[in-house]
Motif scaffolding. Structure first.
Motif, short mmCIF file in Angstrom:
data_model
loop_
_atom_site.label_atom_id
_atom_site.label_comp_id
_atom_site.label_asym_id
_atom_site.label_seq_id
_atom_site.Cartn_x
_atom_site.Cartn_y
_atom_site.Cartn_z
N UNK A 3 68.47 71.61 57.03
CA UNK A 3 67.05 71.54 56.66
C UNK A 3 66.72 72.44 55.46
N UNK A 4 67.55 73.48 55.21
CA UNK A 4 67.26 74.35 54.07
C UNK A 4 67.40 73.60 52.75
N UNK A 44 64.91 70.18 48.22
CA UNK A 44 64.62 68.88 47.59
C UNK A 44 63.15 68.54 47.75
N UNK A 45 62.65 68.79 48.98
CA UNK A 45 61.27 68.45 49.31
C UNK A 45 60.30 69.15 48.36
N UNK A 76 60.88 69.86 45.37
CA UNK A 76 61.05 69.41 43.99
C UNK A 76 62.34 69.85 43.32
N UNK A 77 63.26 70.45 44.05
CA UNK A 77 64.49 70.94 43.43
C UNK A 77 65.43 69.78 43.14
N UNK A 111 61.77 61.38 57.71
CA UNK A 111 62.82 61.54 56.69
C UNK A 111 62.78 60.40 55.67
N UNK A 138 64.56 61.95 52.34
CA UNK A 138 65.87 62.52 52.67
C UNK A 138 66.84 61.41 53.08
N UNK A 167 63.84 62.51 46.96
CA UNK A 167 62.85 63.37 47.62
C UNK A 167 62.12 64.27 46.63
N UNK A 168 62.84 64.75 45.62
CA UNK A 168 62.21 65.72 44.72
C UNK A 168 61.20 65.09 43.77
N UNK A 182 55.04 64.33 48.42
CA UNK A 182 55.00 64.52 49.86
C UNK A 182 55.68 65.85 50.13
N UNK A 183 55.14 66.64 51.04
CA UNK A 183 55.85 67.85 51.43
C UNK A 183 55.99 67.91 52.94
N UNK A 184 57.01 68.66 53.38
CA UNK A 184 57.37 68.65 54.78
C UNK A 184 57.31 70.05 55.37
N UNK A 230 59.11 71.78 58.34
CA UNK A 230 60.25 71.46 59.20
C UNK A 230 60.11 72.09 60.58
N UNK A 258 62.35 73.59 62.31
CA UNK A 258 62.92 74.94 62.37
C UNK A 258 62.42 75.81 61.22
N UNK A 273 62.76 76.15 58.27
CA UNK A 273 63.59 76.03 57.06
C UNK A 273 63.10 76.91 55.92
N UNK A 330 54.33 74.40 52.02
CA UNK A 330 54.17 72.96 51.77
C UNK A 330 52.84 72.66 51.08
#
Ligand SMILES: Nc1ncnc2c1ncn2[C@@H]1O[C@H](COP(=O)(O)OP(=O)(O)OP(=O)(O)O)[C@@H](O)[C@H]1O
Ligand SMILES: [Mg+2]
Lengths: 265, 362
Positions: free
Chosen positions: A159-160, A165-166, A168-169, B47, B52, B72-73, B77-79, B81, B83, B85, B147
């Motif tokens: 998830x890290x 990516x989430x 924007x990386x 996902x 993802x 995804x990048x 949209x942002x997530x 998580x 856990x 993360x 996020x």
């Protein structure tokens, strides 16, 4: 409780004394003005002066350090990529087999590795010397690095990178800003382990050094065969101090008190 | 216009089909919940939205554009998580600033946005803390701040509250709801806790085995569950086999009752749902059904009473009045408490049927 603790203290003291006594014995005689370790004459720096005037010895020390730094750096790069790739392997059995191959290299005797490198290099027609030593050091350091880095890669949650990516990386940004920092402890430990393995390797190096090139352990060995020279004692003292410094640096900068895996050979 | 749309989306891993045929539309500025049992494919849907994973079939549209394979990048949209993360090597400020730095935003602007986000999650003053100096609830808030600081169009939250204890969880539920209203961002919240879903959402989607069983407002879903699965999954319920007699009449245990459902073929085997809190205990003479009390459990606000009727069906009744185990009682309820479910009726068919006779009624 008191009893056992004094007993264990005593035990530890004895063990440490036994282990360090030969080194201190060596150090003690490095300051003797005599030429043998038969008896301490009087305090003198002669052997140190001889050591620092011995350009061959100095250049060998430098060679050794250069080989160790280069081998450790390259092995760390290759081993870390290896660990990351191994973790990517989807099929369990394949991953397991690759790991077993890695571990076999770890446990097989240096003599055998050294001999096989010798055969390998002569077969390929590679001249023995700096490059053959460097290549073989890199080779036997890689499995060590893999072994140190792999647990950290396993611990790093998927998830890290997803989070990176989430946000924007790109792949490279996620890799360099999240994955690498996440396994940095393992990389550092791997680097230092590789460094020490390379610095004090004798068996493998012995096989693959040519005439013109030598490292410290091989040189000391060949000098010791010709008879005792207290210049070696002086050198040992210097090396001992350098090792102390290295260990200090390692603990000071890379191992947090709580984290495990701080093995220094 | 819908901001996000799934059209016949399929997803499988190897031979394992996870999502069979997912269709839904997400409107801007609402709070959606995806609710379903463990392994039903909730995380997989998120996902796919986040990018993802990519679907094996069907289409995903974002603001009208197909985004099936968009990385995804590049998605707005942002997530958050499950856990959290959070990046362990960075402190609170740097975690939240991560996305902004990647966008090469000016330092001053970053400073401002991060402070604003921290204030929104009630963590002003925590910017320079390290992560290991935070409690679980605080980490959760940092994850949310990280996020929302990017001002996404859609925020995805995967079981965002499940790691928190009961009290903190309740607090965070209302805070999240408030945050959503304040920001006007679409939230898609995943949970397997039906109480949480009912409490927070504008719209609930109930998913089971890779299909959406029902979607609608919490009240719709609670009052008019489409099928056995939904009725069982949402709230407590008594689901009893019955036979439709004619429009607005259904027979339970051979006895006829007035109900509010119509448009079903007379004689069709159906199921009726009666919520435990809608049932009342009375004397055998006054009761619509006769039953024997099997057990009684005090739960603080009420008693949960288990009974079985003369036909052997088990009933669950929630009542604030005590009764006696072993006693014969009567069960009574109102016509509108009965909800009739046809077998294998789709949501579209159900809506059409409802339309047809409610039109008549009005
Ligand atoms: N990468 C993957 N490879 C293979 N199978 C997967 C993968 N990801 C998910 N699955 C499978 O897909 C199914 C649905 O998973 P998903 O994570 O979407 O469930 P979920 O509804 O989020 O469940 P939970 O409430 O337990 O989180 C599970 O059976 C899971 O084993
Ligand atoms: Mg999940």
């Amino acid at each position: 409780m008191k009893k056992t603790s004094t007993l264990s203290k005593l035990y530890l003291t004895v063990i440490l004394l036994v282990m360090y006594l030969p080194i201190f014995y060596l150090i003690y005689y490095s300051f003797s003005s005599g030429d043998t370790m038969d008896g301490f004459r009087h305090f003198s720096w002669t052997h140190y002066q001889a050591l620092f005037a011995d350009t061959r010895m100095i250049s060998i020390v430098l060679n050794t350090i250069i080989i160790a730094l280069l081998a450790a750096t390259l092995a760390t790069a290759i081993g870390t990529s290896g660990a990351l790739l191994i973790e990517r392997i989807k099929r369990r059995t394949l991953r397991q087999n690759v790991l077993v191959l890695n571990n076999i290299l770890m446990v097989s005797p240096d003599v055998i590795i050294g001999a096989s490198f010798l055969i390998f290099f002569t077969f390929l027609g590679i001249k023995l010397g700096f490059w053959s030593v460097l290549l073989s050091h890199i080779a036997f350091c890689i499995p060590i690095v893999v072994l140190m880095v792999l647990p950290k890669v396993k611990e790093l949650p998927q998830s890290l990178t997803d989070a990176a990516y989430d946000l924007g990386a790109t792949r490279w940004q996620a890799f360099s800003q999240v994955t690498i920092p996440g396994i940095m402890d393992g990389i550092k430990a791997g680097f230092f382990m590789a460094l020490t393995y390379s610095l004090d390797d004798f068996a493998v190096t012995f096989f693959v050094t040519g005439n013109g090139f030598s490292t410290l352990s091989v040189e000391i060995y060949s000098r010791a065969r010709q008879g005792i020279d207290l210049e070696i004692n002086a050198l040992s003292t210097v090396m001992f101090l350098v090792s102390l410094l290295l260990v200090y640096v390692y603990y000071r900068f890379s191992v947090k008190p709580s984290s495990k895996g701080g093995v220094v050979k | 216009m819908a901001i996000l749309k799934f059209e016949g989306v399929k997803k499988q891993f190897g031979d394992n089909v996870i999502l069979k045929d997912i269709n839904f539309e997400i409107e801007e500025g609402k709070f959606y919940t995806i609710l379903g049992p463990s392994g039903s494919g909730k995380t997989t849907i998120l996902r796919l939205i986040a990018g993802f994973d990519y679907p094996n079939g069907g289409s995903i549209y974002f603001a009208g554009k197909q985004i099936n394979q968009l990385p995804a990048n590049q998605r707005q949209v942002n997530t958050v998580f499950q856990d959290y993360a959070l990046f362990p090597n960075l402190n609170v400020f740097e975690n939240i600033a991560f996305g902004l730095r990647l966008k090469r935003m000016k330092k001053k602007e970053i400073q401002l946005r991060v402070q604003e986000a921290l204030a929104l999650v009630h963590l002003a003053g925590y910017a320079h803390r390290e992560l290991d100096e935070l409690s679980g609830g605080q980490k959760q808030r940092v994850a949310i701040a990280r996020a929302i600081v990017n001002r996404p169009k859609v925020l995805l939250l995967d079981e965002a509250l499940s790691a928190l204890d009961h009290k903190l969880r309740k607090e965070m539920q209302s805070e999240l709801r408030q945050l959503q209203r304040q920001l006007g961002i679409t939230f898609i919240f995943v949970t397997h806790d039906q109480e949480e879903a009912l409490a927070m959402s504008d719209q609930i989607m109930i998913i089971n085995e890779g299909l959406i069983e029902q979607s609608g407002s919490p009240v719709d879903i609670y009052d008019e569950p489409l099928n056995h699965f939904v009725a069982d999954f949402i709230g407590e319920s008594n689901i009893i086999p019955a036979t439709m007699v004619r429009d607005f009449a259904v027979a339970i245990n051979g006895k006829e009752f007035i109900c509010v459902d119509a448009g079903i073929t007379p004689g069709e085997q159906v199921e009726v749902v009666l919520r435990p809190e809608d049932l009342d205990i009375t004397t055998v003479e006054k009761g619509k059904l006769t039953a024997t009390v099997d057990s009684q459990l005090f739960r603080g606000v009420d008693y949960q009473i288990m009974v079985h009727d003369t036909d052997g069906h088990e009933w669950k009744i929630n009542s604030i009045h005590k009764t006696t185990v072993g006693k014969q009682i009567g069960i009574t309820f109102d016509p509108e408490d009965i909800h009739v479910m046809r077998k294998n009726e789709t949501q579209a068919e159900f809506d059409a049927r409802l339309e047809s006779y409610q039109g008549v009624e009005a």
